[in-house]
Write an enzyme that holds these catalytic residues in place. Sequence first.
Site, PDB file in Angstrom:
ATOM      1  N   ALA A  83      12.022   0.161  -5.950  1.00  0.00           N
ATOM      2  CA  ALA A  83      10.689  -0.293  -6.343  1.00  0.00           C
ATOM      3  C   ALA A  83      10.697  -0.921  -7.733  1.00  0.00           C
ATOM      4  O   ALA A  83      10.008  -1.910  -7.991  1.00  0.00           O
ATOM      5  CB  ALA A  83       9.707   0.873  -6.282  1.00  0.00           C
ATOM      6  N   ALA A 143      10.859  -1.490   0.086  1.00  0.00           N
ATOM      7  CA  ALA A 143      11.037  -0.953  -1.257  1.00  0.00           C
ATOM      8  C   ALA A 143      10.771   0.544  -1.240  1.00  0.00           C
ATOM      9  O   ALA A 143       9.795   0.997  -0.643  1.00  0.00           O
ATOM     10  CB  ALA A 143      10.095  -1.642  -2.247  1.00  0.00           C
ATOM     11  N   CYS A 144      11.671   1.291  -1.848  1.00  0.00           N
ATOM     12  CA  CYS A 144      11.443   2.725  -2.005  1.00  0.00           C
ATOM     13  C   CYS A 144      11.806   3.101  -3.431  1.00  0.00           C
ATOM     14  O   CYS A 144      12.183   2.242  -4.218  1.00  0.00           O
ATOM     15  CB  CYS A 144      12.220   3.543  -0.988  1.00  0.00           C
ATOM     16  SG  CYS A 144      13.989   3.623  -1.275  1.00  0.00           S
ATOM     17  N   SER A 145      11.717   4.364  -3.761  1.00  0.00           N
ATOM     18  CA  SER A 145      11.895   4.729  -5.168  1.00  0.00           C
ATOM     19  C   SER A 145      13.269   4.351  -5.690  1.00  0.00           C
ATOM     20  O   SER A 145      13.382   3.816  -6.779  1.00  0.00           O
ATOM     21  CB  SER A 145      11.589   6.202  -5.399  1.00  0.00           C
ATOM     22  OG  SER A 145      12.214   6.998  -4.442  1.00  0.00           O
TER      23      SER A 145
END
Length: 106
Positions: A41, A9-11
Amino acid sequence: MMSKKIMLACSAGMSTSLLVTKMQKAAEKDGTDVTIFATAAADAENKLDQEHPDVLMLGPQVKYMLDDFKSKLDIPVAVINMRDYGMMDGEKVLQSALAVIDAQKA
């Protein structure tokens, strides 16, 4: 051996998508049976409910969410090493994700 499922998960989910591709290539090369996918995210909780991964790996830019996820989840959660993330080192990130899963089962 059971296939392991790794969620990143990333921004926004964009930079991790490239990392997923590199991790999949590394897994194929190593003969490791894993499913790897990425999400933003903001959508992570929906994906966790649908996919039930073995580990959640957070991009360095969302590491502030670590404690929140740890308190809610019964799977291990870790932050991807900043250097490995920056270099898009699929092999290293794959190995660290697998190590986190193994540590949980130990």
